[in-house]
Motif scaffolding. Structure first.
Motif, mmCIF file in Angstrom:
data_model
loop_
_atom_site.group_PDB
_atom_site.id
_atom_site.type_symbol
_atom_site.label_atom_id
_atom_site.label_comp_id
_atom_site.label_asym_id
_atom_site.label_seq_id
_atom_site.Cartn_x
_atom_site.Cartn_y
_atom_site.Cartn_z
ATOM 1 N N ILE A 1 0.797 -1.176 -0.047
ATOM 2 C CA ILE A 1 -0.051 -0.130 0.085
ATOM 3 C C ILE A 1 1.006 1.357 0.027
ATOM 4 O O ILE A 1 0.701 2.345 -0.903
ATOM 5 N N LYS A 2 1.954 1.323 0.654
ATOM 6 C CA LYS A 2 2.826 2.532 0.779
ATOM 7 C C LYS A 2 3.380 2.483 -0.554
ATOM 8 O O LYS A 2 3.418 3.694 -0.992
ATOM 9 N N ARG A 3 3.817 1.459 -1.255
ATOM 10 C CA ARG A 3 4.559 1.712 -2.509
ATOM 11 C C ARG A 3 3.493 2.203 -3.521
ATOM 12 O O ARG A 3 3.764 2.920 -4.485
ATOM 13 N N PHE A 4 2.318 1.900 -3.351
ATOM 14 C CA PHE A 4 1.066 2.038 -4.363
ATOM 15 C C PHE A 4 1.009 3.452 -3.968
ATOM 16 O O PHE A 4 0.715 4.238 -5.277
ATOM 17 N N HIS A 5 0.841 4.216 -2.871
ATOM 18 C CA HIS A 5 0.680 5.483 -2.990
ATOM 19 C C HIS A 5 1.940 6.361 -3.368
ATOM 20 O O HIS A 5 1.719 7.339 -4.092
ATOM 21 N N ALA A 6 3.026 5.788 -3.274
ATOM 22 C CA ALA A 6 4.146 6.363 -3.730
ATOM 23 C C ALA A 6 4.179 6.468 -5.387
ATOM 24 O O ALA A 6 4.535 7.458 -6.039
ATOM 25 N N MET A 7 4.037 5.210 -5.973
ATOM 26 C CA MET A 7 3.756 5.428 -7.389
ATOM 27 C C MET A 7 2.722 6.104 -7.740
ATOM 28 O O MET A 7 2.750 6.840 -9.084
ATOM 29 N N GLN A 8 1.527 6.234 -7.398
ATOM 30 C CA GLN A 8 0.508 7.287 -7.690
ATOM 31 C C GLN A 8 0.939 8.822 -7.594
ATOM 32 O O GLN A 8 0.609 9.247 -8.440
ATOM 33 N N LYS A 9 1.526 9.072 -6.783
ATOM 34 C CA LYS A 9 2.316 10.425 -6.780
ATOM 35 C C LYS A 9 3.153 10.462 -7.731
ATOM 36 O O LYS A 9 3.179 11.538 -8.573
ATOM 37 N N GLN A 10 3.969 9.632 -8.013
ATOM 38 C CA GLN A 10 4.994 9.572 -9.133
ATOM 39 C C GLN A 10 4.167 9.869 -10.378
ATOM 40 O O GLN A 10 4.785 10.455 -11.351
ATOM 41 N N LEU A 11 3.083 9.037 -10.614
ATOM 42 C CA LEU A 11 2.557 9.037 -11.805
ATOM 43 C C LEU A 11 1.691 10.367 -12.101
ATOM 44 O O LEU A 11 1.772 10.979 -13.416
ATOM 45 N N GLN A 12 1.301 11.087 -11.006
ATOM 46 C CA GLN A 12 1.038 12.297 -11.287
ATOM 47 C C GLN A 12 1.982 13.444 -11.562
ATOM 48 O O GLN A 12 1.579 14.230 -12.333
ATOM 49 N N GLU A 13 3.141 13.304 -11.032
ATOM 50 C CA GLU A 13 4.137 13.940 -11.226
ATOM 51 C C GLU A 13 4.776 13.949 -12.676
ATOM 52 O O GLU A 13 5.061 14.861 -13.558
ATOM 53 N N ILE A 14 4.656 12.775 -13.352
ATOM 54 C CA ILE A 14 5.155 12.443 -14.767
ATOM 55 C C ILE A 14 3.880 13.024 -15.503
ATOM 56 O O ILE A 14 4.295 13.732 -16.656
ATOM 57 N N MET B 1 -1.423 3.820 -16.545
ATOM 58 C CA MET B 1 -1.065 3.168 -15.499
ATOM 59 C C MET B 1 -1.701 3.343 -14.298
ATOM 60 O O MET B 1 -1.862 2.570 -13.323
ATOM 61 N N GLU B 2 -2.013 4.809 -14.214
ATOM 62 C CA GLU B 2 -2.997 5.105 -13.100
ATOM 63 C C GLU B 2 -4.210 4.117 -12.870
ATOM 64 O O GLU B 2 -4.632 3.727 -11.720
ATOM 65 N N LYS B 3 -4.743 3.782 -13.875
ATOM 66 C CA LYS B 3 -5.967 2.983 -13.864
ATOM 67 C C LYS B 3 -5.772 1.287 -13.509
ATOM 68 O O LYS B 3 -6.644 0.861 -12.982
ATOM 69 N N GLU B 4 -4.611 1.052 -13.902
ATOM 70 C CA GLU B 4 -4.392 -0.531 -13.657
ATOM 71 C C GLU B 4 -4.164 -0.539 -12.242
ATOM 72 O O GLU B 4 -4.091 -0.656 -11.265
#
Length: 121
Positions: free
Chosen positions: A72-85, A118-121
């Motif tokens: 879950i922690k990694r999921f949230h980090a990845m979501q934030k990184q995708l928004q930055e991308i 990627m966000e949707k997956e």
């Protein structure tokens, strides 16, 4: 209380499949259907304490899995990184218009599209 309920919902979404059917049922009724311990107990013919024990055990299992895996922690980090991308691609897209570079524009749009997928997956 809301953040605790949100955390419990996330734990269930990520790791719920490891629970027994009874644990899933009680956990779902308590957190998602918002039934009280007494209501669940009455509907299942057991004590309120029995229901609480099942739910507490399930919470422990799910929390322990998150502590060990950190999904879950990694999921949230990845979501934030995708928004930055996506934001960076948007800035590139804006600048591509200034330089009238269709190739740069196409690449920026492609990056945004991939990030959204990627966000949707």
């Amino acid at each position: 209380m809301k953040s605790q309920a949100y955390r419990m919902a996330l734990l269930y979404d990520f790791y719920g499949d490891v629970l027994t059917e009874r644990q899933k049922e009680f956990y779902d009724l308590y957190y998602n259907e918002d039934l009280s311990l007494a209501e669940i107990a009455e509907n299942n013919g057991i004590t309120r304490q029995g229901v609480r024990d099942v739910i507490v055990r399930a919470e422990g299992i799910l929390s322990d899995l998150e502590d060990k895996t950190g999904l879950i922690k990694r999921f949230h980090a990845m979501q934030k990184q995708l928004q930055e991308i996506e934001q960076a691609a948007g800035e590139i897209l804006e600048r591509s218009h200034r330089y009238d570079d269709p190739q740069l524009e196409a690449l920026a749009v492609k990056i945004q599209d991939i990030a959204k997928l990627m966000e949707k997956e």
